[in-house]
Design a protein around this motif. Structure first.
Motif, PDB file in Angstrom:
ATOM      1  N   ALA A 143      -2.687   3.444  -8.949  1.00 30.43           N
ATOM      2  CA  ALA A 143      -1.352   4.081  -9.009  1.00 30.43           C
ATOM      3  C   ALA A 143      -0.802   3.927 -10.482  1.00 30.43           C
ATOM      4  O   ALA A 143      -0.306   5.036 -10.936  1.00 30.43           O
ATOM      5  N   MET A 144      -0.586   2.724 -11.022  1.00 33.05           N
ATOM      6  CA  MET A 144      -0.164   2.598 -12.348  1.00 33.05           C
ATOM      7  C   MET A 144      -0.629   3.385 -13.288  1.00 33.05           C
ATOM      8  O   MET A 144      -0.241   4.091 -14.178  1.00 33.05           O
ATOM      9  N   HIS A 145      -2.121   3.512 -13.333  1.00 26.50           N
ATOM     10  CA  HIS A 145      -2.818   4.117 -14.318  1.00 26.50           C
ATOM     11  C   HIS A 145      -2.659   5.433 -14.133  1.00 26.50           C
ATOM     12  O   HIS A 145      -2.504   6.135 -15.182  1.00 26.50           O
ATOM     13  N   LEU A 146      -2.574   6.156 -12.827  1.00 27.47           N
ATOM     14  CA  LEU A 146      -2.514   7.500 -13.063  1.00 27.47           C
ATOM     15  C   LEU A 146      -1.250   7.947 -13.153  1.00 27.47           C
ATOM     16  O   LEU A 146      -0.943   9.194 -13.636  1.00 27.47           O
ATOM     17  N   ARG A 147      -0.137   7.021 -13.428  1.00 26.08           N
ATOM     18  CA  ARG A 147       1.168   7.576 -13.971  1.00 26.08           C
ATOM     19  C   ARG A 147       1.035   7.295 -15.280  1.00 26.08           C
ATOM     20  O   ARG A 147       2.293   7.501 -15.765  1.00 26.08           O
ATOM     21  N   LYS A 148       0.078   6.563 -15.877  1.00 29.71           N
ATOM     22  CA  LYS A 148       0.093   6.482 -17.495  1.00 29.71           C
ATOM     23  C   LYS A 148       0.920   5.607 -17.864  1.00 29.71           C
ATOM     24  O   LYS A 148       1.800   5.708 -18.742  1.00 29.71           O
ATOM     25  N   ILE A 165       1.003  -1.154   0.092  1.00 27.38           N
ATOM     26  CA  ILE A 165      -0.035   0.108  -0.040  1.00 27.38           C
ATOM     27  C   ILE A 165       1.007   1.379  -0.046  1.00 27.38           C
ATOM     28  O   ILE A 165       0.610   2.257  -0.924  1.00 27.38           O
ATOM     29  N   VAL A 166       2.141   1.268   0.835  1.00 28.43           N
ATOM     30  CA  VAL A 166       2.736   2.332   1.050  1.00 28.43           C
ATOM     31  C   VAL A 166       3.649   2.669  -0.314  1.00 28.43           C
ATOM     32  O   VAL A 166       3.619   3.666  -1.050  1.00 28.43           O
ATOM     33  N   ILE A 167       3.862   1.572  -0.979  1.00 32.28           N
ATOM     34  CA  ILE A 167       4.595   1.738  -2.307  1.00 32.28           C
ATOM     35  C   ILE A 167       3.473   2.445  -3.334  1.00 32.28           C
ATOM     36  O   ILE A 167       3.887   3.269  -4.098  1.00 32.28           O
ATOM     37  N   ALA A 168       2.319   1.774  -3.348  1.00 28.81           N
ATOM     38  CA  ALA A 168       1.110   2.106  -4.470  1.00 28.81           C
ATOM     39  C   ALA A 168       1.057   3.674  -4.039  1.00 28.81           C
ATOM     40  O   ALA A 168       1.097   4.605  -4.984  1.00 28.81           O
ATOM     41  N   ARG A 169       0.999   4.154  -2.684  1.00 30.69           N
ATOM     42  CA  ARG A 169       0.588   5.764  -2.585  1.00 30.69           C
ATOM     43  C   ARG A 169       1.694   6.478  -2.999  1.00 30.69           C
ATOM     44  O   ARG A 169       1.620   7.470  -3.518  1.00 30.69           O
ATOM     45  N   TYR A 170       2.867   5.925  -2.883  1.00 33.50           N
ATOM     46  CA  TYR A 170       4.137   6.802  -3.145  1.00 33.50           C
ATOM     47  C   TYR A 170       4.221   6.981  -4.852  1.00 33.50           C
ATOM     48  O   TYR A 170       4.710   8.047  -5.346  1.00 33.50           O
ATOM     49  N   LEU A 171       3.971   5.676  -5.516  1.00 32.88           N
ATOM     50  CA  LEU A 171       4.076   5.798  -7.109  1.00 32.88           C
ATOM     51  C   LEU A 171       2.765   6.913  -7.426  1.00 32.88           C
ATOM     52  O   LEU A 171       3.011   7.317  -8.521  1.00 32.88           O
ATOM     53  N   GLU A 172       1.906   7.176  -6.671  1.00 36.80           N
ATOM     54  CA  GLU A 172       0.531   7.680  -6.981  1.00 36.80           C
ATOM     55  C   GLU A 172       1.081   9.250  -6.792  1.00 36.80           C
ATOM     56  O   GLU A 172       0.214  10.154  -6.851  1.00 36.80           O
ATOM     57  N   LYS A 173       2.132   9.377  -6.136  1.00 35.01           N
ATOM     58  CA  LYS A 173       2.527  10.861  -5.532  1.00 35.01           C
ATOM     59  C   LYS A 173       1.555  11.458  -4.644  1.00 35.01           C
ATOM     60  O   LYS A 173       1.172  12.549  -4.771  1.00 35.01           O
ATOM     61  N   ALA A 174       0.960  10.559  -3.621  1.00 35.30           N
ATOM     62  CA  ALA A 174      -0.119  10.945  -2.862  1.00 35.30           C
ATOM     63  C   ALA A 174       0.344  10.893  -1.508  1.00 35.30           C
ATOM     64  O   ALA A 174      -0.416  10.946  -0.282  1.00 35.30           O
ATOM     65  N   LEU A 175       1.610  10.348  -1.307  1.00 43.98           N
ATOM     66  CA  LEU A 175       1.966   9.953   0.192  1.00 43.98           C
ATOM     67  C   LEU A 175       2.178  11.107   1.088  1.00 43.98           C
ATOM     68  O   LEU A 175       2.898  12.161   0.982  1.00 43.98           O
ATOM     69  N   GLU A 216     -10.675   9.396 -19.036  1.00 42.81           N
ATOM     70  CA  GLU A 216     -11.429  10.523 -18.780  1.00 42.81           C
ATOM     71  C   GLU A 216     -11.091  11.004 -17.385  1.00 42.81           C
ATOM     72  O   GLU A 216     -11.244  12.095 -17.021  1.00 42.81           O
ATOM     73  N   ILE A 217     -10.648  10.161 -16.552  1.00 39.49           N
ATOM     74  CA  ILE A 217     -10.061  10.584 -15.151  1.00 39.49           C
ATOM     75  C   ILE A 217      -8.651  11.085 -15.051  1.00 39.49           C
ATOM     76  O   ILE A 217      -7.992  10.581 -15.468  1.00 39.49           O
ATOM     77  N   ASP A 218      -8.650  12.494 -14.651  1.00 37.18           N
ATOM     78  CA  ASP A 218      -7.313  12.972 -14.801  1.00 37.18           C
ATOM     79  C   ASP A 218      -6.983  12.875 -13.231  1.00 37.18           C
ATOM     80  O   ASP A 218      -7.939  13.232 -12.431  1.00 37.18           O
ATOM     81  N   LYS A 219      -5.689  12.989 -12.825  1.00 37.32           N
ATOM     82  CA  LYS A 219      -5.343  13.259 -11.431  1.00 37.32           C
ATOM     83  C   LYS A 219      -5.854  14.324 -10.906  1.00 37.32           C
ATOM     84  O   LYS A 219      -6.180  14.426  -9.591  1.00 37.32           O
ATOM     85  N   ASN A 220      -5.551  15.501 -11.704  1.00 36.88           N
ATOM     86  CA  ASN A 220      -5.748  16.740 -11.175  1.00 36.88           C
ATOM     87  C   ASN A 220      -7.334  17.326 -10.804  1.00 36.88           C
ATOM     88  O   ASN A 220      -7.634  17.665  -9.915  1.00 36.88           O
ATOM     89  N   ASN A 221      -8.291  16.558 -11.636  1.00 35.88           N
ATOM     90  CA  ASN A 221      -9.669  16.868 -11.152  1.00 35.88           C
ATOM     91  C   ASN A 221     -10.514  15.409 -10.707  1.00 35.88           C
ATOM     92  O   ASN A 221     -11.310  15.323 -10.768  1.00 35.88           O
ATOM     93  N   ASN A 222      -9.335  14.776  -9.935  1.00 33.62           N
ATOM     94  CA  ASN A 222     -10.189  13.504  -9.428  1.00 33.62           C
ATOM     95  C   ASN A 222     -10.991  13.891  -7.924  1.00 33.62           C
ATOM     96  O   ASN A 222     -10.355  14.678  -7.405  1.00 33.62           O
ATOM     97  N   PRO A 223     -12.161  13.554  -7.994  1.00 32.74           N
ATOM     98  CA  PRO A 223     -13.104  14.329  -7.031  1.00 32.74           C
ATOM     99  C   PRO A 223     -12.749  13.703  -5.615  1.00 32.74           C
ATOM    100  O   PRO A 223     -13.128  14.276  -4.549  1.00 32.74           O
ATOM    101  N   GLU A 224     -11.850  12.551  -5.640  1.00 30.04           N
ATOM    102  CA  GLU A 224     -11.578  12.154  -4.296  1.00 30.04           C
ATOM    103  C   GLU A 224     -10.652  12.837  -3.578  1.00 30.04           C
ATOM    104  O   GLU A 224     -10.564  12.721  -2.373  1.00 30.04           O
ATOM    105  N   LYS A 225      -9.755  13.671  -4.352  1.00 26.76           N
ATOM    106  CA  LYS A 225      -8.639  14.577  -3.712  1.00 26.76           C
ATOM    107  C   LYS A 225      -9.452  15.756  -3.003  1.00 26.76           C
ATOM    108  O   LYS A 225     -10.016  16.286  -3.718  1.00 26.76           O
TER     109      LYS A 225
END
Lengths: 175, 85, 115
Positions: free
Chosen positions: C86-91, B75-85, C106-115
């Protein structure tokens, strides 16, 4: 989610959630200690009561109403359906992996769900991940994005019928 | 019964080697993390099997904690790759 | 050999075969999402069945074994879900056989409503 949402709940709901949390944690305690000696049970009851009192804010999934007999029957039915789907999906994966030509046609489809509780959505997403050929990627409000290893349709309605319907029928009755 | 355990351990170690090849080869960080996750699960199963083999109840705790740590690590690695950590 | 030992042995061998198939799927599949598919499903059922087999061999341990099984069935899909997102958001590279089918674009990280 706001942090002070707990204050708006009526006392009855809070107590109901507290006892449900206590019950579940006690079951986990019996699993850990694997004994029913009197002092172990007493310590377990005290410790789990303290933990469930301190972390009641995090426990939003369900309350005591979920223990009614009808819902427990539906839960057993859900577990049965889920296990059948899990075994099917593993035979599917085995077939795909062992065949020399890798018969895959992947893509990402989406569909809308009718569930409205977060915990129910999480259970549905986990079930979808473990059923044949599908992997849930994201949930945005009520839209599921699903990676499908063998795309049959891109229409959201059709995809809903193919992927989620047998689980969601039962989940709607439980939650 | 012990021969069944040895046979299963051999198959699991073959799987561990395949996952380790993907761990070394994997083109992106995600592939390496998937391989790491699989290796963790195989390790947990191996610890549970060895707890039967040596008849030690306490090894089950080791397996449980190893599973928890592997889950948190992924989970930590995934959040880090998502740049959301 | 009693009936419990026979069931336990069959479950253990099935579980180890599925664990091997999961690792083989991770080795063979072309992109990270398909690797997750094979890895998650096969290793979840493999580990569950193998640990349940040990529970049949040692009936006194069944409570803790049930805890481990529930934990694996609960946590394994969540980690694969987080990793796929995570992998899809990093394209990252996605493998398509014929044409591109990607509704998640259609989902971009910048307008993702969860953030």
């Amino acid at each position: 989610m706001k942090s002070d949402y707990l204050k708006k709940l009526p006392l009855k709901t809070k107590l109901s959630r507290f006892f449900m949390h206590w019950f579940l944690l006690t079951l986990v305690w019996f699993g850990f200690t694997n004994t029913f000696a009197a002092q172990e049970v007493l310590t377990g009851l005290i410790v789990t009561a303290m933990i469930s009192f301190l972390s009641i804010r995090l426990f939003t999934c369900c309350d005591l109403r979920i223990l009614s007999p009808g819902k427990i029957l539906y839960m057993l039915q859900y577990i049965f359906v889920f296990l059948i789907a899990l075994i099917k999906s593993n035979i599917d994966v085995a077939k795909r992996v062992l065949s020399p030509s890798l018969p895959i046609n992947p893509g990402i489809v989406k569909f809308k769900t009718k569930l409205n509780k977060n915990f129910a959505k999480m259970v549905l997403a986990n079930s979808i991940t473990l059923t044949p050929g599908t992997l849930s990627i994201d949930i945005v409000d009520d839209t599921f994005y699903i990676h499908w290893i063998d795309v049959k349709t891109t229409d959201p309605e059709q995809a809903y019928k193919e992927i989620a319907e047998p689980f969601e029928k039962i989940l709607l009755k439980i939650f | 019964m012990n021969y069944i355990i040895y046979f299963s351990l051999t198959i699991m170690i073959l799987g561990l080697i395949l996952a380790a090849i993907r761990f070394v080869k994997g083109p992106t960080a995600g592939d390496r993390t998937v391989a790491l996750d699989t290796m963790t699960i195989i390790g947990v199963s191996g610890i549970v099997l060895s707890s039967y083999l040596f008849n030690r109840y306490i090894y089950l705790d080791v397996a449980l904690v190893y599973g928890v740590l592997g889950f948190i690590g992924v989970i930590v690695i995934a959040r880090y790759l998502e740049k959301a950590l | 050999m009693s009936i419990l030992e026979i069931i336990g042995g069959i479950l253990i061998i099935t579980g180890s075969l599925f664990l091997f198939l999961g690792a083989l799927g991770i080795y063979r599949m072309p992109d990270v999402y398909n690797r997750l598919q094979a890895g998650t499903k096969a290793t979840t059922l493999g580990a569950m069945s193998l640990i349940l087999g040990v529970g049949f061999l040692m009936p006194g341990w069944i409570l803790k074994i049930l805890i481990i099984i529930i934990f694996i069935a609960y946590s394994n899909p969540i980690s694969s879900h987080a990793l796929a997102r995570a992998m899809h958001l990093r394209k990252r590279f996605m493998f398509f056989k014929n044409e591109e089918i990607d509704a998640y674009k259609e989902i971009d990280k910048n307008n993702n409503p969860e953030k």
